[in-house]
Design a protein around this motif. Sequence first.
Motif: not given
Length: 309
Positions: A107-113
């Motif tokens: 979930l965090r990586f999805h937001k970072m993109l």
Amino acid sequence: MSSGIKNRFSILFQKRQQAAPVPHETTRGSSVTIQNTLSECFISKLPREVLLRIFRSLQQERRSSRSITATRNRDLYHASLVCKTWNNLAAHISYHTIQFYSALSVLRFHKMLQVSPHICKIVKTLIFPTRYGQTCPKELLDAFEGIANQIESLSELNTTLRLVEEESPTGDGKEWFHILPIGEGRHDDLRRLCLYGNGDIPARFPTALPSFKRLHLLILKGVFISKPVSTDMTPALPHLRECIIEGGNTVLMMDNWLLSCPKLHLLSTIGPQPAAFSPSTDEFPMRLLVHGKLTCWSFSGSGHTRFGN
């Protein structure tokens, strides 16, 4: 204080001023003395390809035919803090393989993109936190599907199949389908693909698989197929060389399809196998085993046995 001591201090102060380098002012008024010193460093003159090779040695990946594991090394992180050039090169190594260790990291990586879209051009391998034999939460699968479709070109992917109930193409009511979490036309250069079953519900084989024509390795773990894979509906993969099947019931269901893949010569089956694989049987039910296509077939259940031509 005597005049002689004062004269000595003044002389020392003048010598230090003369010895100190005179900084050259840039348009922004900042000193470039340090920049000139770095530009004379030998390592800064190395070609980009050489620096990338050095950085890759700082962060190696443990690879096998069954899994990919990225190692964590803080040396690469420290190198990224040296200068802008090194930071750019280190980013290409650090984000080449993304392995998620928890649902929160997905979930965090999805937001970072969303705020750093340039990373989408760097990532080449995605390793999803699989849930063997369990149903994957929809929120988690949606986030990973969003990540996979934002990345520009993947070469390796490890993911869980999505289960969707739809109307049967034969008009026999509704049935379950295995769906790849990848948009149509994405990641044509995919070479390695590992698919996990989403629970133990039998479903149709993913029809989108033949779109990855450059696929070399296919791994299926805990995948249950409801009907045999038809070569008419699912064209063969022209470059598939190895198939690894762990659990599930895909061994017999994919017999004709695997036989139609022209370059396939390695097959591994892991875990409990159908009773038809017992050495006491007179005939193997798989055409793939009797056509002399395989150079090596290995299977393991309670033990491990290997056959080769």
